[in-house]
Design an enzyme around this catalytic site. Structure first.
Site, PDB file in Angstrom:
ATOM      1  N   TYR A 152      12.019  63.398 121.558  1.00 25.45           N
ATOM      2  CA  TYR A 152      11.596  61.950 121.656  1.00 25.45           C
ATOM      3  C   TYR A 152      12.795  61.072 122.079  1.00 25.45           C
ATOM      4  O   TYR A 152      13.785  60.924 121.254  1.00 25.45           O
ATOM      5  CB  TYR A 152      11.108  61.641 120.507  1.00 25.45           C
ATOM      6  N   LYS A 180       9.056  63.034 125.335  1.00 24.57           N
ATOM      7  CA  LYS A 180       8.514  62.004 125.206  1.00 24.57           C
ATOM      8  C   LYS A 180       9.467  61.022 125.775  1.00 24.57           C
ATOM      9  O   LYS A 180      10.280  60.588 124.769  1.00 24.57           O
ATOM     10  CB  LYS A 180       7.897  61.544 124.099  1.00 24.57           C
ATOM     11  N   ASP A 207       4.302  51.414 126.970  1.00 28.59           N
ATOM     12  CA  ASP A 207       2.974  51.035 127.315  1.00 28.59           C
ATOM     13  C   ASP A 207       2.851  50.389 128.590  1.00 28.59           C
ATOM     14  O   ASP A 207       1.986  50.401 129.274  1.00 28.59           O
ATOM     15  CB  ASP A 207       2.343  50.779 126.247  1.00 28.59           C
TER      16      ASP A 207
END
Length: 321
Positions: A152, A180, A207
Site C-alpha cells: 500500500y 495499491k 478516487d
C-alpha cells in the site's frame, strides 16, 4: 444444464446498469428510477427467469439494523461448548430486545485463511531505510505464507514512498503480487508495472483520477468514495473498457466535483461518507476520535452530495427506456 441467469444478463437485456437492476429489485426508495424503467427491468427478470441470491438479499435487509458477528469455535470440549451455547442464547435474547442481528462466523483460523490478500503500509512514525521496510513487509507476509500481499503506497500520509528499487526487492517474495498506489503522480503506476514485470497488479488509489490510472495501466481501483457512488465508478470502468474515453471523462469529472463538495465540510471526509450511507439505510456510525465528526452545517452538505450522487446515477447509469 442451462446457464444460470445473472444480474449482469438482466442489465444488458434491459439496457441499464447492474446497479439500476439491484435498485429496482430491492425497491430502493432513495433512487429516482422512472416507472418505465422499473417495468422494463421486471419484464426482463420474468422473461429470463432471474432469481436473486436469497442469502445476499437477507444481508441487504439486515444492514439497516445493527449486526454482530460471533465466531463459532471449532475446538471446544463438552463443558466449553455448553458454556458457549449458554452465552450465545443470552446474546440472542439481548439482540432481539435491541432489534439487532447475530451472525455466526467460522472459527478465526478458517476466517483468516479465506482472505484474498493482505495490504500494508510502511511504518509511519520512524522513517525507516528501504531494507528495514522490506523486512517489515516480509515479516507480515511470512506470518500468512499462503496469502498474497499487496503493498500500500500512500507517501503523502505514510511519509515514506515506494520506489522501483524497493519494489524490486519486494518482488523477490513470490506472495507480493502488486501495489495499491495512492500517490498522486499517475506516472508511478506505469513505473511500478514496468518494474514489477509479468503478472504485476497495480490498483489506482486516488478516487479523483481513476480514469487516468486506468489509462496508465491500473487493473482497477480501490477508493473510499466508491462506498457512496459505486455505480458511477463502475460505469467509468465499463466505458474505459469499451474505449469510450470521453464519456468516461465526463463522469469522472462529476465524481471529482462531488468529492470536492464533500471535502468542503468541516468534518472529516469519512464522516460525510458515513452520513450519506446512513441516508441510504446503512447506519455504520460516524468516525472515531481524533477525526472530527459532523457539525450542524455539514449535514446540509452531506444531504446535497447525496442528491448530486442520485442525479448522476440517474443521468449516467439509468438509460432511457
Amino acid at each position: 444444464m442451462n446457464k444460470k441467469v445473472t444480474i449482469k444478463d438482466v442489465a444488458e437485456a434491459a439496457g441499464v446498469c447492474k446497479a439500476t437492476v439491484s435498485y429496482v429489485l430491492n425497491d430502493r426508495k432513495d433512487q429516482k428510477i422512472s416507472e418505465e424503467t422499473k417495468k422494463k427491468v421486471w419484464q426482463v427478470v420474468n422473461m429470463l427467469g432471474y432469481r436473486p441470491n436469497a442469502f445476499a438479499q437477507n444481508m441487504r435487509t439486515a444492514v439497516a439494523r445493527q449486526m454482530f458477528g460471533v465466531y463459532l469455535p471449532s475446538d471446544l470440549n463438552a463443558l466449553e461448548r455448553a458454556m458457549f451455547l449458554d452465552f450465545l442464547e443470552k446474546l440472542i435474547a439481548v439482540a432481539r430486545e435491541e432489534d439487532a442481528n447475530i451472525v455466526l462466523l467460522p472459527s478465526v483460523p478458517e476466517r483468516v485463511n479465506t482472505a484474498d490478500a493482505i495490504a500494508a503500509i510502511p511504518p509511519i512514525y520512524f522513517h525507516l531505510p528501504p531494507y528495514a521496510i522490506a523486512k517489515y513487509w516480509n515479516d507480515i507476509s511470512s506470518a500468512a505464507p499462503d496469502t498474497d500481499f499487496i503493498i500500500y503506497n500512500i507517501p503523502q500520509l505514510a511519509g515514506v514512498a515506494l520506489d522501483t528499487a524497493l519494489l524490486k526487492e519486494m518482488r523477490k517474495n513470490p506472495r507480493v503480487i502488486g501495489v495499491k498506489n495512492s500517490s498522486m503522480p499517475v506516472q508511478d503506476i506505469q513505473m511500478f508495472l514496468d518494474e514489477g514485470g509479468e503478472n504485476m497488479i497495480v490498483f489506482n488509489g486516488p478516487d479523483e483520477q481513476l480514469l487516468s490510472g486506468l489509462a496508465a495501466g491500473a487493473s482497477g481501483g480501490i477508493g473510499g468514495t466508491y462506498a457512496v457512488m459505486p455505480e458511477l465508478y463502475m460505469r467509468i470502468y465499463e466505458l474505459f473498457g469499451k474505449g469510450e474515453i470521453e464519456k468516461a471523462r465526463v463522469i469522472q469529472n462529476d465524481c471529482c466535483r462531488i468529492i470536492y463538495h464533500m471535502c468542503s465540510a468541516k468534518a472529516n471526509l469519512y464522516a460525510v461518507l458515513k452520513e450519506i450511507l446512513k441516508g441510504r439505510g446503512i447506519d455504520i456510525g460516524t468516525v472515531r476520535s481524533p477525526l472530527p465528526g459532523l457539525e450542524a452545517e455539514d449535514y446540509k452538505i452531506a444531504a446535497a452530495c447525496a442528491e448530486e450522487i442520485s442525479a448522476a446515477v440517474k443521468k449516467y447509469c439509468e438509460k432511457a427506456g
